[in-house]
Design an enzyme around this catalytic site. Sequence first.
Site, PDB file in Angstrom:
ATOM      1  N   HIS A  17       0.832  -1.208   0.000  1.00 24.15           N
ATOM      2  CA  HIS A  17       0.000   0.000   0.000  1.00 24.15           C
ATOM      3  C   HIS A  17       0.863   1.254   0.000  1.00 24.15           C
ATOM      4  O   HIS A  17       0.587   2.216  -0.724  1.00 24.15           O
ATOM      5  CB  HIS A  17      -0.938  -0.019   1.207  1.00 24.15           C
ATOM      6  CG  HIS A  17      -1.816   1.190   1.311  1.00 24.15           C
ATOM      7  ND1 HIS A  17      -2.677   1.576   0.304  1.00 24.15           N
ATOM      8  CD2 HIS A  17      -1.956   2.106   2.294  1.00 24.15           C
ATOM      9  CE1 HIS A  17      -3.324   2.675   0.676  1.00 24.15           C
ATOM     10  NE2 HIS A  17      -2.898   3.008   1.875  1.00 24.15           N
ATOM     11  N   ASP A  38       9.232   2.656   8.422  1.00 20.84           N
ATOM     12  CA  ASP A  38       8.645   1.315   8.516  1.00 20.84           C
ATOM     13  C   ASP A  38       9.306   0.578   9.674  1.00 20.84           C
ATOM     14  O   ASP A  38      10.512   0.734   9.904  1.00 20.84           O
ATOM     15  CB  ASP A  38       8.853   0.544   7.210  1.00 20.84           C
ATOM     16  CG  ASP A  38       7.929  -0.660   7.103  1.00 20.84           C
ATOM     17  OD1 ASP A  38       6.903  -0.553   6.417  1.00 20.84           O
ATOM     18  OD2 ASP A  38       8.246  -1.705   7.710  1.00 20.84           O
ATOM     19  N   ASP A  39       8.526  -0.224  10.395  1.00 13.52           N
ATOM     20  CA  ASP A  39       9.054  -0.928  11.559  1.00 13.52           C
ATOM     21  C   ASP A  39       9.877  -2.165  11.206  1.00 13.52           C
ATOM     22  O   ASP A  39      10.456  -2.791  12.098  1.00 13.52           O
ATOM     23  CB  ASP A  39       7.916  -1.309  12.512  1.00 13.52           C
ATOM     24  CG  ASP A  39       7.505  -0.149  13.410  1.00 13.52           C
ATOM     25  OD1 ASP A  39       8.249   0.851  13.470  1.00 13.52           O
ATOM     26  OD2 ASP A  39       6.445  -0.243  14.055  1.00 13.52           O
ATOM     27  N   GLY A  72      -2.753  -0.238   5.551  1.00 14.51           N
ATOM     28  CA  GLY A  72      -4.065  -0.688   5.121  1.00 14.51           C
ATOM     29  C   GLY A  72      -5.037  -0.954   6.247  1.00 14.51           C
ATOM     30  O   GLY A  72      -6.241  -0.769   6.091  1.00 14.51           O
ATOM     31  N   HIS A 139     -22.993   9.980  -6.377  1.00 11.54           N
ATOM     32  CA  HIS A 139     -23.354  11.292  -5.838  1.00 11.54           C
ATOM     33  C   HIS A 139     -23.917  11.218  -4.412  1.00 11.54           C
ATOM     34  O   HIS A 139     -24.510  10.229  -3.995  1.00 11.54           O
ATOM     35  CB  HIS A 139     -24.403  11.943  -6.744  1.00 11.54           C
ATOM     36  CG  HIS A 139     -25.694  11.157  -6.792  1.00 11.54           C
ATOM     37  ND1 HIS A 139     -26.717  11.329  -5.877  1.00 11.54           N
ATOM     38  CD2 HIS A 139     -26.104  10.179  -7.629  1.00 11.54           C
ATOM     39  CE1 HIS A 139     -27.710  10.505  -6.163  1.00 11.54           C
ATOM     40  NE2 HIS A 139     -27.361   9.791  -7.227  1.00 11.54           N
TER      41      HIS A 139
END
Length: 218
Positions: A17, A38-39, A72, A139
């Site tokens: 992602h 990032d870990d 995500g 819409h």
Amino acid sequence: MNEIKKNKLLIIGASGHGKVVADIAFKLNKWQRIAFLDDDESLKVSLGLDVVGTLKDMHTCIDDWDMFVAIGKNSLRETIQLKLEAQAATIPVLIHPQAIIGKDVEISKGTVIMAGSVINSSTVIGKGSIINTGSTVDHDNLIENFVHISPGVHIAGTVKIGHGSWLGIGSIVSNNVKIIKNTILGAGSVVIKDINEPGVYIGIPARRIKDGENFDFS
């Protein structure tokens, strides 16, 4: 007070992602530098971009970088974005150049609109949401905060999607339907009436198969 324009974007999350988010940021051509946090400490480069630290470093970067949470899992994305907001981080909206956005559409910070998506007029999309590839939102819809609309989802007019919900790939929501918060729709599900109880729903028409309290998308 006007926000100070920054020329660097730091994306939190360097997996699939995050790479799609980075690709959109490249195409927008607004930032001179794009990098990741990032870990996974073994990850040093993703999509050719540097991974400059882990999540514990994000608070030291707020003054110099725009920040975008590219994770995500809705609940984790929400937790991180709310921490950034509390420290007055600058959190952009990212809209792919090949998305179509109608008139009188409101999109809140931390939301990404991916390639081929269509958002039609008078729709409101909350913060930290994902409108994924090739999805359509018609819409007068209300998409609340930290929702994930997966690729190929089609939402008809005057629909409300509650906070933290996840609509699986290819799912369909009929017009004038309300979906309560923390609802999970399985791939290809079709919703034709209101969903008033959180949980996991699958099928045509969608039916509830279990509660979603402990469901984990990670």
